[in-house]
Write a protein that holds these residues in place. Structure first.
Motif, PDB file in Angstrom:
ATOM      1  N   ILE A  50       0.844  -1.209   0.000  1.00  0.00           N
ATOM      2  CA  ILE A  50       0.000   0.000   0.000  1.00  0.00           C
ATOM      3  C   ILE A  50       0.873   1.251   0.000  1.00  0.00           C
ATOM      4  O   ILE A  50       0.612   2.200  -0.740  1.00  0.00           O
ATOM      5  N   ILE A  51       1.909   1.249   0.814  1.00  0.00           N
ATOM      6  CA  ILE A  51       2.827   2.396   0.861  1.00  0.00           C
ATOM      7  C   ILE A  51       3.478   2.606  -0.499  1.00  0.00           C
ATOM      8  O   ILE A  51       3.518   3.727  -1.020  1.00  0.00           O
ATOM      9  N   LEU A  52       4.015   1.539  -1.083  1.00  0.00           N
ATOM     10  CA  LEU A  52       4.654   1.644  -2.398  1.00  0.00           C
ATOM     11  C   LEU A  52       3.660   2.133  -3.454  1.00  0.00           C
ATOM     12  O   LEU A  52       3.959   3.051  -4.221  1.00  0.00           O
ATOM     13  N   PHE A  53       2.495   1.521  -3.492  1.00  0.00           N
ATOM     14  CA  PHE A  53       1.485   1.857  -4.493  1.00  0.00           C
ATOM     15  C   PHE A  53       1.094   3.328  -4.410  1.00  0.00           C
ATOM     16  O   PHE A  53       1.149   4.048  -5.421  1.00  0.00           O
ATOM     17  N   PHE A  54       0.702   3.791  -3.242  1.00  0.00           N
ATOM     18  CA  PHE A  54       0.226   5.166  -3.135  1.00  0.00           C
ATOM     19  C   PHE A  54       1.341   6.190  -3.280  1.00  0.00           C
ATOM     20  O   PHE A  54       1.114   7.290  -3.787  1.00  0.00           O
ATOM     21  N   THR A  55       2.553   5.862  -2.880  1.00  0.00           N
ATOM     22  CA  THR A  55       3.667   6.792  -3.058  1.00  0.00           C
ATOM     23  C   THR A  55       3.992   6.946  -4.538  1.00  0.00           C
ATOM     24  O   THR A  55       4.195   8.063  -5.026  1.00  0.00           O
ATOM     25  N   ILE A  56       4.008   5.851  -5.267  1.00  0.00           N
ATOM     26  CA  ILE A  56       4.303   5.904  -6.702  1.00  0.00           C
ATOM     27  C   ILE A  56       3.157   6.576  -7.461  1.00  0.00           C
ATOM     28  O   ILE A  56       3.396   7.442  -8.313  1.00  0.00           O
ATOM     29  N   ILE A  57       1.923   6.214  -7.154  1.00  0.00           N
ATOM     30  CA  ILE A  57       0.760   6.825  -7.816  1.00  0.00           C
ATOM     31  C   ILE A  57       0.734   8.326  -7.558  1.00  0.00           C
ATOM     32  O   ILE A  57       0.464   9.126  -8.461  1.00  0.00           O
ATOM     33  N   ASP A  58       1.026   8.721  -6.336  1.00  0.00           N
ATOM     34  CA  ASP A  58       1.025  10.142  -5.981  1.00  0.00           C
ATOM     35  C   ASP A  58       2.069  10.906  -6.784  1.00  0.00           C
ATOM     36  O   ASP A  58       1.795  11.982  -7.315  1.00  0.00           O
ATOM     37  N   LYS A  59       3.252  10.351  -6.910  1.00  0.00           N
ATOM     38  CA  LYS A  59       4.325  10.990  -7.676  1.00  0.00           C
ATOM     39  C   LYS A  59       3.930  11.110  -9.142  1.00  0.00           C
ATOM     40  O   LYS A  59       4.101  12.167  -9.758  1.00  0.00           O
ATOM     41  N   MET A  60       3.381  10.038  -9.698  1.00  0.00           N
ATOM     42  CA  MET A  60       2.971  10.065 -11.103  1.00  0.00           C
ATOM     43  C   MET A  60       1.833  11.063 -11.322  1.00  0.00           C
ATOM     44  O   MET A  60       1.837  11.817 -12.296  1.00  0.00           O
ATOM     45  N   ARG A  61       0.871  11.090 -10.423  1.00  0.00           N
ATOM     46  CA  ARG A  61      -0.283  11.983 -10.539  1.00  0.00           C
ATOM     47  C   ARG A  61       0.143  13.451 -10.536  1.00  0.00           C
ATOM     48  O   ARG A  61      -0.231  14.226 -11.414  1.00  0.00           O
ATOM     49  N   LEU A  62       0.965  13.815  -9.575  1.00  0.00           N
ATOM     50  CA  LEU A  62       1.384  15.217  -9.474  1.00  0.00           C
ATOM     51  C   LEU A  62       2.305  15.614 -10.623  1.00  0.00           C
ATOM     52  O   LEU A  62       2.190  16.720 -11.168  1.00  0.00           O
ATOM     53  N   ASP A  63       3.212  14.724 -11.030  1.00  0.00           N
ATOM     54  CA  ASP A  63       4.083  15.018 -12.179  1.00  0.00           C
ATOM     55  C   ASP A  63       3.255  15.215 -13.442  1.00  0.00           C
ATOM     56  O   ASP A  63       3.496  16.127 -14.222  1.00  0.00           O
ATOM     57  N   TYR A  64       2.263  14.355 -13.653  1.00  0.00           N
ATOM     58  CA  TYR A  64       1.415  14.454 -14.837  1.00  0.00           C
ATOM     59  C   TYR A  64       0.639  15.775 -14.837  1.00  0.00           C
ATOM     60  O   TYR A  64       0.558  16.455 -15.863  1.00  0.00           O
ATOM     61  N   ILE A 139       9.076   2.772   6.948  1.00  0.00           N
ATOM     62  CA  ILE A 139       9.013   2.286   5.562  1.00  0.00           C
ATOM     63  C   ILE A 139       8.591   3.415   4.633  1.00  0.00           C
ATOM     64  O   ILE A 139       9.160   3.599   3.554  1.00  0.00           O
ATOM     65  N   LEU A 140       7.587   4.191   5.052  1.00  0.00           N
ATOM     66  CA  LEU A 140       7.112   5.306   4.247  1.00  0.00           C
ATOM     67  C   LEU A 140       8.223   6.326   3.997  1.00  0.00           C
ATOM     68  O   LEU A 140       8.423   6.771   2.867  1.00  0.00           O
ATOM     69  N   VAL A 141       8.963   6.679   5.025  1.00  0.00           N
ATOM     70  CA  VAL A 141      10.061   7.637   4.863  1.00  0.00           C
ATOM     71  C   VAL A 141      11.114   7.067   3.917  1.00  0.00           C
ATOM     72  O   VAL A 141      11.601   7.767   3.023  1.00  0.00           O
ATOM     73  N   ALA A 142      11.450   5.792   4.098  1.00  0.00           N
ATOM     74  CA  ALA A 142      12.457   5.171   3.235  1.00  0.00           C
ATOM     75  C   ALA A 142      11.995   5.129   1.777  1.00  0.00           C
ATOM     76  O   ALA A 142      12.765   5.470   0.865  1.00  0.00           O
ATOM     77  N   VAL A 143      10.754   4.742   1.546  1.00  0.00           N
ATOM     78  CA  VAL A 143      10.219   4.682   0.183  1.00  0.00           C
ATOM     79  C   VAL A 143      10.176   6.086  -0.425  1.00  0.00           C
ATOM     80  O   VAL A 143      10.559   6.285  -1.575  1.00  0.00           O
ATOM     81  N   ASP A 144       9.708   7.048   0.358  1.00  0.00           N
ATOM     82  CA  ASP A 144       9.624   8.432  -0.112  1.00  0.00           C
ATOM     83  C   ASP A 144      11.004   8.966  -0.487  1.00  0.00           C
ATOM     84  O   ASP A 144      11.192   9.583  -1.545  1.00  0.00           O
ATOM     85  N   LYS A 145      11.985   8.729   0.354  1.00  0.00           N
ATOM     86  CA  LYS A 145      13.363   9.169   0.064  1.00  0.00           C
ATOM     87  C   LYS A 145      13.922   8.463  -1.159  1.00  0.00           C
ATOM     88  O   LYS A 145      14.583   9.076  -1.991  1.00  0.00           O
ATOM     89  N   PHE A 146      13.656   7.160  -1.263  1.00  0.00           N
ATOM     90  CA  PHE A 146      14.154   6.404  -2.406  1.00  0.00           C
ATOM     91  C   PHE A 146      13.571   6.933  -3.706  1.00  0.00           C
ATOM     92  O   PHE A 146      14.298   7.143  -4.684  1.00  0.00           O
TER      93      PHE A 146
END
Length: 167
Positions: A50-64, A139-146
């Protein structure tokens, strides 16, 4: 309306939606917890997903949204529907804000229950749930930083390759 009142109103509205999102994440993760028969290992893996999915979707959504030049569909109504209900153009805050609030509250709750198990009257199921996902914030901080570093590297590599083509 004065600028300060407008700013406070904007912050309150944004705060409301962030808390609403945090509550939604709580509902979703607890629903998974219950449906997985309180299996800590599987719940932990689902939580990471869930963390990976929403972090990646959020990045893609805002970039788009920032890079888009024209409407995504020929139909104006379909484009507006897509913008407001899929991309959430009306609320440009990051979904990660809700994730951060949710995991901060979970971490605090799980530690309070660890320090004093009788402080909050919750079932054993809720206590186990909070303990299982209590370190989701790390995990969220690590994924976000990565993801942030990955995107910086991508930009740097693209700049380097563009400079090499010009040379």
């Amino acid at each position: 309306m004065s600028s300060r009142v407008k700013t406070v109103r904007t912050y309150l509205l944004r705060g409301f939606w962030i808390l609403f999102g945090a509550a939604a994440f709580g509902y979703v993760t607890f629903t998974f917890w219950v449906s997985l028969n309180e299996n800590a290992f599987v719940a932990y893996i689902v939580n990471v997903a869930i963390i990976l999915f929403f972090t990646i979707i959020d990045k893609m959504r805002l970039d788009y949204l920032y890079k888009r030049k024209k409407a995504p569909f020929k139909s104006k109504r379909l484009s507006e529907f897509f913008d407001y209900f899929v991309l959430e153009k009306h609320s440009l805050h990051s979904i990660k804000s809700s994730l951060y609030v949710f995991y901060i509250l979970v971490l605090i709750s799980s530690h309070l229950l660890l320090i004093n198990p009788y402080l909050l009257e919750v079932s054993e199921s809720v206590r186990s749930y909070l303990t299982t996902i209590g370190y989701g914030l790390i995990i969220l901080v690590a994924v976000d930083k990565f993801i942030g570093q990955f995107m910086k590297d991508e930009k740097r590599i693209k700049t380097y390759e563009d400079n090499q083509k010009e040379s």
